[in-house]
Design a protein around this motif. Structure first.
Motif, mmCIF file in Angstrom:
data_model
loop_
_atom_site.group_PDB
_atom_site.id
_atom_site.type_symbol
_atom_site.label_atom_id
_atom_site.label_comp_id
_atom_site.label_asym_id
_atom_site.label_seq_id
_atom_site.Cartn_x
_atom_site.Cartn_y
_atom_site.Cartn_z
ATOM 1 N N SER A 158 0.826 -1.204 0.000
ATOM 2 C CA SER A 158 0.000 0.000 0.000
ATOM 3 C C SER A 158 0.864 1.259 0.000
ATOM 4 O O SER A 158 0.401 2.329 0.370
ATOM 5 C CB SER A 158 -0.935 0.003 1.211
ATOM 6 N N THR A 159 2.154 1.106 -0.389
ATOM 7 C CA THR A 159 3.137 2.205 -0.520
ATOM 8 C C THR A 159 3.413 2.905 0.806
ATOM 9 O O THR A 159 3.891 4.039 0.814
ATOM 10 C CB THR A 159 2.701 3.248 -1.580
ATOM 11 N N GLN A 160 3.128 2.258 1.922
ATOM 12 C CA GLN A 160 3.444 2.810 3.235
ATOM 13 C C GLN A 160 4.821 2.292 3.660
ATOM 14 O O GLN A 160 5.073 1.089 3.638
ATOM 15 C CB GLN A 160 2.391 2.379 4.254
ATOM 16 N N THR A 161 5.716 3.220 4.010
ATOM 17 C CA THR A 161 7.052 2.812 4.464
ATOM 18 C C THR A 161 6.946 2.235 5.864
ATOM 19 O O THR A 161 6.449 2.897 6.789
ATOM 20 C CB THR A 161 8.015 4.012 4.460
ATOM 21 N N GLN A 162 7.399 1.001 6.023
ATOM 22 C CA GLN A 162 7.318 0.305 7.298
ATOM 23 C C GLN A 162 8.722 -0.068 7.766
ATOM 24 O O GLN A 162 9.527 -0.565 6.986
ATOM 25 C CB GLN A 162 6.483 -0.975 7.166
ATOM 26 N N MET A 163 9.001 0.172 9.036
ATOM 27 C CA MET A 163 10.249 -0.282 9.634
ATOM 28 C C MET A 163 9.929 -1.380 10.637
ATOM 29 O O MET A 163 9.002 -1.249 11.447
ATOM 30 C CB MET A 163 10.964 0.860 10.342
ATOM 31 N N VAL A 164 10.668 -2.478 10.552
ATOM 32 C CA VAL A 164 10.478 -3.560 11.507
ATOM 33 C C VAL A 164 11.546 -3.442 12.587
ATOM 34 O O VAL A 164 12.682 -3.077 12.313
ATOM 35 C CB VAL A 164 10.571 -4.942 10.818
ATOM 36 N N MET A 165 11.147 -3.730 13.817
ATOM 37 C CA MET A 165 12.088 -3.706 14.936
ATOM 38 C C MET A 165 12.069 -5.067 15.609
ATOM 39 O O MET A 165 11.005 -5.570 15.995
ATOM 40 C CB MET A 165 11.702 -2.609 15.929
ATOM 41 N N SER A 188 9.151 9.305 6.576
ATOM 42 C CA SER A 188 10.195 9.385 5.551
ATOM 43 C C SER A 188 11.297 8.410 5.913
ATOM 44 O O SER A 188 11.342 7.887 7.030
ATOM 45 C CB SER A 188 10.748 10.807 5.443
ATOM 46 N N SER A 189 12.207 8.187 4.960
ATOM 47 C CA SER A 189 13.306 7.237 5.196
ATOM 48 C C SER A 189 14.606 7.947 5.544
ATOM 49 O O SER A 189 15.689 7.430 5.282
ATOM 50 C CB SER A 189 13.503 6.361 3.953
ATOM 51 N N THR A 190 14.513 9.115 6.137
ATOM 52 C CA THR A 190 15.707 9.851 6.535
ATOM 53 C C THR A 190 16.254 9.303 7.845
ATOM 54 O O THR A 190 15.542 8.617 8.596
ATOM 55 C CB THR A 190 15.388 11.340 6.702
ATOM 56 N N ALA A 191 17.512 9.625 8.121
ATOM 57 C CA ALA A 191 18.145 9.153 9.354
ATOM 58 C C ALA A 191 17.417 9.695 10.580
ATOM 59 O O ALA A 191 17.228 8.976 11.574
ATOM 60 C CB ALA A 191 19.618 9.573 9.380
ATOM 61 N N ASP A 192 16.981 10.960 10.534
ATOM 62 C CA ASP A 192 16.293 11.560 11.680
ATOM 63 C C ASP A 192 14.981 10.844 11.958
ATOM 64 O O ASP A 192 14.655 10.545 13.114
ATOM 65 C CB ASP A 192 16.024 13.049 11.419
ATOM 66 N N SER A 193 14.218 10.549 10.901
ATOM 67 C CA SER A 193 12.919 9.890 11.074
ATOM 68 C C SER A 193 13.074 8.483 11.642
ATOM 69 O O SER A 193 12.366 8.096 12.579
ATOM 70 C CB SER A 193 12.181 9.840 9.727
ATOM 71 N N ASN A 223 23.579 3.664 3.700
ATOM 72 C CA ASN A 223 24.306 4.822 4.203
ATOM 73 C C ASN A 223 23.532 5.566 5.280
ATOM 74 O O ASN A 223 24.109 6.064 6.250
ATOM 75 C CB ASN A 223 24.623 5.778 3.048
ATOM 76 N N VAL A 224 22.202 5.663 5.122
ATOM 77 C CA VAL A 224 21.404 6.391 6.099
ATOM 78 C C VAL A 224 21.431 5.688 7.457
ATOM 79 O O VAL A 224 21.256 6.313 8.497
ATOM 80 C CB VAL A 224 19.944 6.535 5.599
ATOM 81 N N MET A 225 21.698 4.375 7.450
ATOM 82 C CA MET A 225 21.755 3.605 8.689
ATOM 83 C C MET A 225 23.148 3.622 9.319
ATOM 84 O O MET A 225 23.303 3.812 10.511
ATOM 85 C CB MET A 225 21.345 2.146 8.429
ATOM 86 N N ARG A 226 24.170 3.427 8.495
ATOM 87 C CA ARG A 226 25.509 3.176 9.049
ATOM 88 C C ARG A 226 26.373 4.425 9.174
ATOM 89 O O ARG A 226 27.496 4.342 9.656
ATOM 90 C CB ARG A 226 26.227 2.153 8.177
ATOM 91 N N GLY A 227 25.913 5.572 8.688
ATOM 92 C CA GLY A 227 26.734 6.783 8.715
ATOM 93 C C GLY A 227 27.338 7.051 10.082
ATOM 94 O O GLY A 227 26.645 7.023 11.097
ATOM 95 N N GLU A 228 28.636 7.311 10.120
ATOM 96 C CA GLU A 228 29.342 7.475 11.391
ATOM 97 C C GLU A 228 29.135 8.851 12.008
ATOM 98 O O GLU A 228 29.457 9.068 13.180
ATOM 99 C CB GLU A 228 30.840 7.219 11.193
#
Length: 604
Positions: A158-165, A188-193, A223-228
């Protein structure tokens, strides 16, 4: 005072004393007359019977919802009215239970206030089930010594961005657990979000004093996940200092094989041609039929992200090469096929008979089994850094052996290659290509699977190094470990490790989990407390996010086959029931807990 004893006995038999005792015993309690009343006792018994009946009926409804959730079935149908031909699986289960349970059947016929089959009750029961399971997981997390998180994100149908934890820890029975915790919708899929969403969940799990328990965070390497500096892992580490970042090793293995196939042009052409065979047969039932008649085996479809599928294609083509040549010859000579099919079959026939293609097929047929073994090991949840270290050594040794054999006479007989000009390669070029492929795999394996920083601690408990450590203690690895995990007592840990290295009983250690369980079974967790703590850290550290990928598979099935527009709470509840079915099955009082939670929602 001389007559006190005599006076006390006299007072105990007096009317006023006995009356006072009766009033004292009845003080604050229900009137004795009411308790003795038959009508009151009958009403109380009737009320308790009604409560028991209601809990029995609610338990049957819970069983129905739980069944649908565990097997990822749609609860609601298109039309749930009486006499509908498509009432949905839940209503069908309710009717089945009613046919087997007279009490439940009578309730459905006579209930006027609470029947229990409405979508509102379904949603409330799902919420209660999810709350009970999440509460159990939270209890296990609170009692665990260390915890790690795995997170990944995708876009559903359904084009909804989902993150699994996913939470990883060792439970009270000393078993490794990877528990699905939640699907989190992202704006959004940004590092802050992503970091904000993760932090909200972590803060609900850990108090300020418990933040040191989070010792690892594993992502897929984006990159958005692992950025130092500005990545998710760094934002989490600002609040959870011990949460070391780990790039998923299953993704690493895929990257290694992608590099091996993309850096050598001839290999890239080989895999492109190889995958074309699967596509050729999958596009037509008539082609598939002749494949089944001649080869009697279907060709697996290759996947761009799963190298075990590419391995299956290589092995299938290698093992059935002669049959495939016969199949393409039959298609080329059969007048019933169209011109396009005959033309493509003739091209694949020439390709399968080409020495260049046979050379690469033979080469990767040797390499792929070792990739398969490594891939299967990475998909297990009970792996740890010590296990991966040994598996990596076995993998690199096998690839190195293939490289060393590339110049042998047997290899030269099947070796041939191609360049951009389609010119057959000489013997030296054949050897060069074989070595180049193996060197690429070895180089990237050593680079991407390098055990640096906190993962160096795995070498401290690697059984095949204990003999070496008896003579030269690994002080550098110990210092790195103590720096990465300040909760460990470095001096005591060194003493304990020295004794383990010298003891012949531990030299056959096959992995961190095995050693941890042996120490627990033999009640050595207090004597070797720091070693047990280090083992707990190593086992809790996730080496792969395979569980996150499995969660996404469940997400896809639920969203595709049930209702794409379902609410987030309902999605999480259904996913929780499906993925944590073992946890639900092992909770004997699960239904009772759900009923208590359900009864507390509102006045019932």
């Amino acid at each position: 005072m001389h007559h006190l004893s005599e006076k006390i006995k006299k007072h105990e038999t007096s009317r006023i004393h006995i009356d006072s005792c009766l009033k004292l015993s009845a003080f604050g309690s229900v009137n004795i007359a009411t308790q003795l009343d038959d009508g009151y006792r009958l009403a109380l018994r009737r009320h308790n019977d009604e409560v028991g009946k209601n809990r029995h009926i609610l338990g049957r409804l819970i069983d129905g919802v739980k069944f649908c959730g565990v097997f990822e079935l749609a609860l609601r149908g298109r039309d749930e009215s009486e006499g509908s031909s498509n009432p949905g699986i839940f209503r069908g289960l309710v009717q089945l239970i009613a046919s087997l349970d007279e009490v439940f059947e009578e309730h459905l016929k006579t209930a006027t206030v609470f029947k229990g089959t409405s979508k509102t009750v379904q949603n409330e029961l799902l919420d209660c089930m999810a709350a009970v399971i999440r509460a159990r997981i939270t209890e296990e997390v609170k009692s665990a010594s260390f915890v790690a998180i795995q997170a990944d994100e995708t876009t559903d149908v359904s084009t909804q961005t989902q993150m699994v934890m996913v939470l990883r820890y060792i439970d009270g029975s000393h078993a490794v657990q990877e528990r699905f915790f939640e699907f989190v919708p992202l704006s959004s899929s940004t590092a802050d979000s992503i970091a904000t969403a993760i932090m909200e969940r972590l803060n609900s799990l850990f108090t300020e004093e418990e933040r040191g328990k989070l010792i690892a965070q594993a992502y897929d390497g984006a990159n958005v996940m692992r950025g130092e500096k500005a990545g998710v892992q760094q934002k989490v580490r600002e609040h959870y200092k011990n949460a070391h970042y780990l790039h998923c090793y299953a993704h690493q293995l895929n990257l290694i094989m992608q590099q091996a196939t993309s850096q050598v042009p001839a290999v890239r052409v080989f895999f492109s041609d190889l995958n074309g065979i699967s596509s050729f047969f999958s596009r037509s039932p008539k082609r598939t039929t002749i494949l089944d008649q001649v080869v009697a085996r279907r060709l697996p479809r290759a996947s761009a992200t799963r190298w075990n599928f590419n391995s299956r294609v290589v092995n299938t083509v290698y093992e059935n090469l002669d049959d495939l040549i016969e199949c393409f010859e039959a298609i080329s000579t059969d007048g019933s096929f169209d011109c396009t099919t005959v033309r493509e079959a003739s091209g694949y026939l020439r390709m399968l008979q080409d020495d260049d293609f046979k050379f690469f097929l033979h080469l990767f047929h040797q390499i792929m089994p070792h990739v398969d073994i490594m891939y299967q090991q990475l998909q297990k949840k009970d792996i740890d850094a010590v296990f991966i270290k040994r598996a990596l050594q076995s993998f690199t040794s096998s690839v190195q052996a293939i490289r060393d054999q590339s110049s042998s006479p047997e290899q030269q007989q099947v070796a041939a290659g191609t360049t951009g000009k389609r010119r057959a390669l000489g013997e030296q070029d054949k050897q060069r290509l074989s070595k180049e492929v193996c060197d690429t795999i070895l180089g990237h394996a050593n680079e991407r699977f390098s055990f640096t920083s906190h993962l160096v601690s795995a070498t401290l408990l690697q059984g095949d190094l204990f003999e070496q450590y008896c003579h030269v203690f690994p002080d550098e690895a110990l210092n790195t470990t103590a720096k990465a995990y300040p909760m460990l007592n470095k001096a005591k840990l060194k003493t304990e490790l020295s004794l383990i290295y010298e003891s012949p009983d531990f030299k056959g250690c096959s992995g961190a989990l095995a050693l941890y369980q042996v120490l627990q079974r033999n009640n050595l967790h207090e004597t070797l407390s720091e070693t047990v703590a280090l083992l707990n850290i190593l086992i809790t550290t996730p080496m792969t996010t395979a569980e996150a990928e499995r969660c996404f598979s469940t997400l896809k099935r639920i969203k595709t086959f049930l209702r794409n527009s379902m609410g987030q709470d309902r999605l999480n509840a259904l996913a929780m029931l499906s993925m944590e079915r073992e946890l639900v099955r092992n909770m004997p009082d699960f239904n009772e807990r759900v009923i208590d939670h359900f009864a507390a929602l509102k006045e019932r």
